[in-house]
Design a protein around this motif. Structure first.
Motif, short mmCIF file in Angstrom:
data_model
loop_
_atom_site.label_atom_id
_atom_site.label_comp_id
_atom_site.label_asym_id
_atom_site.label_seq_id
_atom_site.Cartn_x
_atom_site.Cartn_y
_atom_site.Cartn_z
N LEU A 7 32.79 26.05 35.00
CA LEU A 7 31.77 26.62 33.62
C LEU A 7 33.16 26.72 32.27
CD1 LEU A 7 28.33 27.00 34.12
CD2 LEU A 7 29.48 24.41 33.02
N GLU A 8 33.70 28.06 33.28
CA GLU A 8 34.58 28.78 32.58
C GLU A 8 36.07 27.58 31.85
OE1 GLU A 8 37.31 33.00 33.53
OE2 GLU A 8 36.20 32.08 35.07
N VAL A 9 35.96 27.07 33.02
CA VAL A 9 37.51 25.71 32.96
C VAL A 9 37.13 25.20 31.56
CG1 VAL A 9 39.30 24.06 33.76
CG2 VAL A 9 38.90 26.06 34.93
N VAL A 10 36.31 24.48 31.13
CA VAL A 10 35.75 23.55 29.86
C VAL A 10 36.38 24.50 28.56
CG1 VAL A 10 33.30 24.40 29.69
CG2 VAL A 10 34.30 21.89 28.81
N ARG A 11 35.93 25.73 28.81
CA ARG A 11 36.88 26.10 27.85
C ARG A 11 38.13 26.31 27.27
NH1 ARG A 11 37.17 31.29 28.96
NH2 ARG A 11 37.44 32.21 27.02
N ASN A 266 37.89 20.21 47.90
CA ASN A 266 37.21 20.45 47.14
C ASN A 266 38.24 20.84 45.45
OD1 ASN A 266 35.44 20.73 48.81
ND2 ASN A 266 35.05 22.53 49.13
N VAL A 267 37.56 19.55 44.69
CA VAL A 267 38.36 19.79 42.76
C VAL A 267 37.12 19.75 42.07
CG1 VAL A 267 39.97 18.54 43.83
CG2 VAL A 267 38.44 16.72 43.05
N MET A 268 38.03 20.43 41.02
CA MET A 268 37.10 20.33 39.82
C MET A 268 37.74 19.64 38.67
SD MET A 268 35.81 23.98 39.91
CE MET A 268 35.09 25.35 40.51
N PHE A 269 36.91 19.39 37.61
CA PHE A 269 37.87 18.69 36.47
C PHE A 269 36.91 18.77 35.57
CE2 PHE A 269 37.63 15.01 33.60
CZ PHE A 269 38.89 14.31 33.99
N ALA A 270 36.92 18.85 34.65
CA ALA A 270 37.13 18.97 33.14
C ALA A 270 37.50 17.83 31.85
CB ALA A 270 36.94 20.63 32.96
N ALA A 271 36.69 17.46 31.07
CA ALA A 271 37.92 16.59 29.79
C ALA A 271 36.48 16.78 28.94
CB ALA A 271 37.20 15.68 29.90
N THR A 272 37.49 17.31 27.89
CA THR A 272 37.10 17.71 26.02
C THR A 272 37.59 16.81 25.63
OG1 THR A 272 36.39 19.97 26.67
CG2 THR A 272 36.93 18.65 24.14
N GLY A 273 36.60 15.83 24.67
CA GLY A 273 36.92 14.64 23.29
C GLY A 273 38.23 14.94 22.95
N VAL A 296 32.09 18.34 33.21
CA VAL A 296 32.63 19.35 34.02
C VAL A 296 31.96 18.77 34.98
CG1 VAL A 296 32.47 21.13 35.14
CG2 VAL A 296 32.67 21.12 32.75
N MET A 297 33.20 18.17 36.43
CA MET A 297 32.47 17.92 37.81
C MET A 297 32.81 19.16 38.78
SD MET A 297 32.62 13.59 36.53
CE MET A 297 34.97 13.64 36.54
N ARG A 298 32.29 18.27 40.11
CA ARG A 298 32.70 19.10 41.05
C ARG A 298 32.52 17.90 41.96
NH1 ARG A 298 29.06 23.30 42.46
NH2 ARG A 298 31.40 23.79 43.68
N SER A 299 33.70 17.54 42.56
CA SER A 299 33.86 16.97 44.33
C SER A 299 32.45 17.52 45.46
CB SER A 299 35.04 16.91 45.18
OG SER A 299 35.63 18.04 45.16
N LYS A 300 32.55 18.44 45.38
CA LYS A 300 32.51 19.34 46.34
C LYS A 300 30.37 18.86 46.32
CE LYS A 300 30.17 23.54 48.47
NZ LYS A 300 30.66 25.40 48.99
N SER A 301 29.60 19.22 45.19
CA SER A 301 28.30 18.57 44.90
C SER A 301 27.68 17.62 44.34
CB SER A 301 27.85 19.79 43.75
OG SER A 301 28.55 19.94 42.59
N GLY A 302 28.99 16.77 43.62
CA GLY A 302 28.70 15.48 43.13
C GLY A 302 28.83 15.30 41.34
#
Length: 321
Positions: A7-11, A266-273, A296-302
């Motif tokens: 959630l911090e990374v989406v900023r 474990n990876v995280m992904f964030a994107a903003t249009g 915002v997405m996480r591989s660990k939890s899906g």
């Protein structure tokens, strides 16, 4: 990696999207990209990580910010060590012309788990969860389409394949058409194209073709989060590119790379249009601020979280300047 980090990374992607969206449709692709890079860099300084950019804007001598090997984040004692793949503005031409599907994207992985790839081309094939395990880049496009159709329980003629609209893909397009599949040609943005294979409402089943290797790593991280599948193989325009890949640790530069070899752990992904697209809505400026739409997405939890943010420029930093 703590889930709060996602959630911090989406900023970071929000800031890049806001900055580049101010230049939408003005024909200045370099200016839009530079604005996104500058904004992303400023916000990264406040993220609690000890990050290293492994996929960025280029080598140190080619990019003033977010170059490969650059340290980002607060770099504080106790901050988690991560590897970072970024594309502050994926689809610079799309933003410059006001076309759909320009996005700001970032992937974060555990140390040593993201492919360290040179700024070269990568041959790619990507599919959603339903066709996971059915693809093999060593086979012909026609055979891959047959295998994907079987896995999805579709007629091959009902498949939709996303391909970058480039002269180098003339033979690929001809073969896909001869096989009977439908084609969606895109001008840019193959990260979005790969991700769309994972969402049935997009109508996209497969991504094929050759695009940027950095975008391939970012797309792989996104697909890891949603259960898709992808393979990639580096394609070099010169011996210098091949030598650079070897220096970056690629002992077999011609190897077909699996999804986990592109983006493991474990990876995280964030994107903003940035502009309106198939997957995310673009930045909408209001009288006193703007609205952004992110994922915002996480591989660990899906987990997949869509975030709509209202930005009040009078009360918070305006990353568009």
């Amino acid at each position: 990696m703590d889930r709060n980090l996602a959630l911090e990374v989406v900023r970071v992607t929000e800031a890049a999207a806001l900055a580049s969206a101010r230049l939408m449709g003005r024909g200045d692709r370099n200016g839009a990209d530079r604005a996104a890079v500058d904004a992303m860099r400023r916000v990264f300084d406040h993220v609690s990580v000890r990050g290293e950019v492994v996929i960025g804007e280029g080598e140190r001598d080619e990019a003033p910010m977010l170059f490969i090997g650059e340290k980002v984040g607060r770099q504080g004692e106790g901050d988690v060590e991560v590897e970072i793949a970024v594309d502050p503005l994926e689809g610079t031409n799309l933003c410059a012309t006001g076309a759909p599907n320009a996005v700001s994207v970032i992937a974060i992985g555990e140390k040593g788990k993201l492919l360290r790839a040179p700024d070269a081309y990568m041959e790619k094939i990507a599919v959603g969860p339903g066709a996971r395990g059915a693809i093999d880049l060593r086979l012909s496009p026609t055979e891959n389409l047959r295998r994907v159709a079987d896995a999805l329980g579709k007629y091959l003629e009902d498949l939709t394949v996303v391909i970058l609209d480039r002269p180098r893909h003339e033979c690929l397009v001809a073969e896909v058409r001869a096989a009977g599949a439908r084609i969606k040609l895109i001008g840019d943005g193959d990260v979005s194209g790969a991700l769309n294979t994972c969402f049935p409402e997009s109508g996209v089943d497969v991504l094929m073709g050759t695009g940027g290797a950095p975008e391939g790593v970012i797309a792989a991280a996104a697909l890891r989060c949603v259960g898709g599948d992808m393979q990639g193989r580096l394609r070099f325009a010169s011996e210098e590119e091949r030598a650079r890949a070897t220096r970056m640790g690629r002992s077999d530069p011609d190897k077909v790379l699996s999804l986990e070899e592109l983006a493991g752990g474990n990876v995280m992904f964030a994107a903003t249009g940035v502009t309106n697209g198939d997957f995310l809505r673009g930045v909408h400026f209001t009288g006193d601020g703007a609205r952004t739409h992110s994922v915002v997405m996480r591989s660990k939890s899906g987990t997949i979280r869509y975030i709509e943010t209202i930005h009040r420029f009078a009360r918070a930093p305006d990353y568009g300047h």
